[in-house]
Enzyme design. Structure first.
Site, PDB file in Angstrom:
ATOM      1  N   HIS A   7      -3.626   4.774   8.636  1.00 16.18           N
ATOM      2  CA  HIS A   7      -2.833   5.803   7.955  1.00 16.18           C
ATOM      3  C   HIS A   7      -3.404   6.186   6.597  1.00 16.18           C
ATOM      4  O   HIS A   7      -3.054   7.219   6.037  1.00 16.18           O
ATOM      5  CB  HIS A   7      -1.359   5.373   7.840  1.00 16.18           C
ATOM      6  CG  HIS A   7      -1.084   4.337   6.796  1.00 16.18           C
ATOM      7  ND1 HIS A   7      -0.944   2.997   7.084  1.00 16.18           N
ATOM      8  CD2 HIS A   7      -0.905   4.439   5.456  1.00 16.18           C
ATOM      9  CE1 HIS A   7      -0.685   2.341   5.976  1.00 16.18           C
ATOM     10  NE2 HIS A   7      -0.658   3.187   4.971  1.00 16.18           N
ATOM     11  N   ASP A  52      -2.968   0.116  13.408  1.00 17.52           N
ATOM     12  CA  ASP A  52      -3.110   0.729  12.087  1.00 17.52           C
ATOM     13  C   ASP A  52      -4.344   0.203  11.344  1.00 17.52           C
ATOM     14  O   ASP A  52      -4.274  -0.162  10.160  1.00 17.52           O
ATOM     15  CB  ASP A  52      -1.859   0.509  11.239  1.00 17.52           C
ATOM     16  CG  ASP A  52      -1.761   1.512  10.083  1.00 17.52           C
ATOM     17  OD1 ASP A  52      -2.535   2.496  10.088  1.00 17.52           O
ATOM     18  OD2 ASP A  52      -0.935   1.318   9.182  1.00 17.52           O
ATOM     19  N   SER A  90      -2.027  -0.187   0.490  1.00 19.39           N
ATOM     20  CA  SER A  90      -2.292  -0.125   1.923  1.00 19.39           C
ATOM     21  C   SER A  90      -3.780  -0.223   2.197  1.00 19.39           C
ATOM     22  O   SER A  90      -4.583   0.502   1.607  1.00 19.39           O
ATOM     23  CB  SER A  90      -1.751   1.183   2.507  1.00 19.39           C
ATOM     24  OG  SER A  90      -0.350   1.179   2.551  1.00 19.39           O
TER      25      SER A  90
END
Length: 469
Positions: A123, A153, A228
């Site tokens: 992402h 992911d 992230s």
């Protein structure tokens, strides 16, 4: 007489003061050592000095920070979108209403090899036209996207550089709840930042995570926007997870964060480097997590494990002898207490791998070796469909090059649209579908509000189009 008594008292007081001064300022303190009265030696479980040293070592994060700070990078993705304004073109001519806008997203990444391979979240780089990577020393590089896995992911990047600092992978199966960890990343576009916490839980399943892996490491180390794709490391500076999500009501950290276990991340990037895609393996069983209520309904003494409701015919589990009502409690030495434990373990394996399964049947523990097979069947809950891969013989018979077959319909509303078992899904949003994994990937990458335009072949071989919102 009074004079004599006064002299004695003053002498006693002087002696007391002198003795006190000697005790306080001159005499060394006496060390008292207690000894056991038993003649037999007493066995001590651990040396006190070693325990103190271990405690200090476990809470000293400087070594881990030094090993990881320079191996965690800032990732910036830039995507360009062209927007056409028909009103402007009507009044000012063709082309005048076309404008290009850029969108910038940021995150973190982890260098895991000296020659420039970087792991991050899918992402973080999704939809990127350009990807820039900034090292902790402020050097900036253009990065190439090697491959992605939306289900877990994970994305793999490559920059053109040699002799880079890097982080080594640890075995995430060996981590323990309560163990100290560090989260290293670039929150709020800052340079590499370190936060500390402990592992709060393992094998955590996040509901509504869009199909992303359901076997997260949960930690209370502060993770904020921009973290992230960053590193979750142990006190030795070894990678045990890729920070992916936070539990939040405000958009910022409020107590818990989640990371993809390093064993899953490592397997994904190895697949992307070797095969160009992720090799997904299945055990060949269907069922669910065992708990007290389920166990009571099934009249089982166990309250943890994976309960097998059915076994897929000709799968590895079927060939190995697993049966309905068996309860899996351990695979390759990894304890299975939940559905997430089992799926998380399988995400680290490839088709063709052999695993040792410990299960309970009729109250007795038994073992068998299972050869994992390729994923051929899936249930897409968001579509309300059960799907199965088509083999080469079926494709040839249908005179098509690609597609997956609908083998079950769990959403009764679809029946009113005349969708039936046996229909073949050939493409979704213009992308050809070759396997059930392709369908799962398209669903997992679907953005909020995006519609799915699905093309199917009906039982007469005619093409039909459906829109799923």
């Amino acid at each position: 007489m009074k004079k004599i008594i006064s002299i004695v008292l003053f002498s006693a007081l002087g002696g007391t003061l002198t003795l006190g001064a000697y005790k306080l300022f001159i005499e060394k303190p006496q060390v008292v050592i207690e000894k056991a009265t038993e003649s037999k030696p007493v066995t001590v479980a651990a040396n006190y000095t070693n325990l103190v040293g271990a405690s200090i070592e476990n809470t000293d994060f400087t070594v881990a920070a030094e090993k990881t700070l320079n191996a965690v990078v800032h990732v910036k993705n830039t995507s360009y979108k062209t927007i056409r304004d028909p009103f402007a073109e009507f009044f000012y001519g063709q082309g005048s209403g076309t404008k290009q806008y850029s969108q910038i997203g940021t995150g973190s990444g982890v260098i895991f090899s000296s020659d420039g391979y970087i792991i991050t979240n899918n992402h973080v780089v999704k939809g990127a036209t350009d990807i820039d990577v900034t090292l902790n020393n402020k050097k900036v590089y253009k990065a190439n996207l090697v491959g992605t896995d939306a289900i877990n992911d994970i994305a793999l990047l490559k920059i053109d550089e040699k002799k880079l600092p890097y982080i080594t992978f640890a075995n995430s199966d060996n981590i323990k709840v309560g163990e100290w960890v560090l989260a290293v990343g670039n929150p709020y576009n800052l340079t590499s930042t370190v936060t500390a916490g402990i592992i709060s839980a393992k094998g955590r399943d996040l509901e509504g995570n869009g199909g992303i892996t359901d076997s997260f490491i949960q930690t209370d180390a502060a993770v904020n926007p921009g973290n992230s794709g960053g590193a979750l490391v142990n006190i030795r500076g070894e990678l045990i997870g890729i920070n992916t999500a936070i539990s939040t009501r405000t958009g910022s950290f409020i107590g818990y964060s989640f990371a993809v276990p390093s064993n899953i991340a490592k397997k994904v990037i190895e697949d992307l480097m070797e095969f160009g895609n992720v090799q997904k393996a299945i055990l060949g069983v269907q069922g669910g997590e065992l708990n007290g209520k389920v166990a009571e309904n099934l009249d089982l003494d166990l309250s943890e494990g994976f309960y097998i409701a059915s076994v897929i015919e000709k799968s590895g589990a079927d060939i190995a002898g697993l049966q309905k009502d068996d309860v899996i409690i351990n695979v390759d030495g990894v304890k299975i207490t939940s559905f997430a434990d089992l799926t998380g373990f399988l995400n680290t394996k490839r088709p063709g791998d052999t695993i040792k399964v410990l299960f309970v049947r009729n109250g007795k523990e038994m073992t068998t070796n299972v050869v994992l097979s390729k994923n051929e069947i899936t249930v897409v809950n968001s579509l309300g469909l059960e799907l199965k891969n088509l083999d080469a013989k079926e494709l040839k018979k249908l005179k098509i090059e690609n597609g997956v077959k609908i083998t079950g319909i769990t959403n009764k509303e679809l029946l009113s649209y005349n969708i039936k078992k046996g229909y073949i899904i050939t493409s979704i949003n213009g992308r050809k579908v070759y396997s059930v994994d392709d369908v799962n990937e398209v669903i997992s990458t679907k953005t909020e509000g995006e519609v799915l335009r699905i093309e199917m072949l009906n039982l007469e071989g005619e093409l039909e189009r459906y829109i799923f919102r």
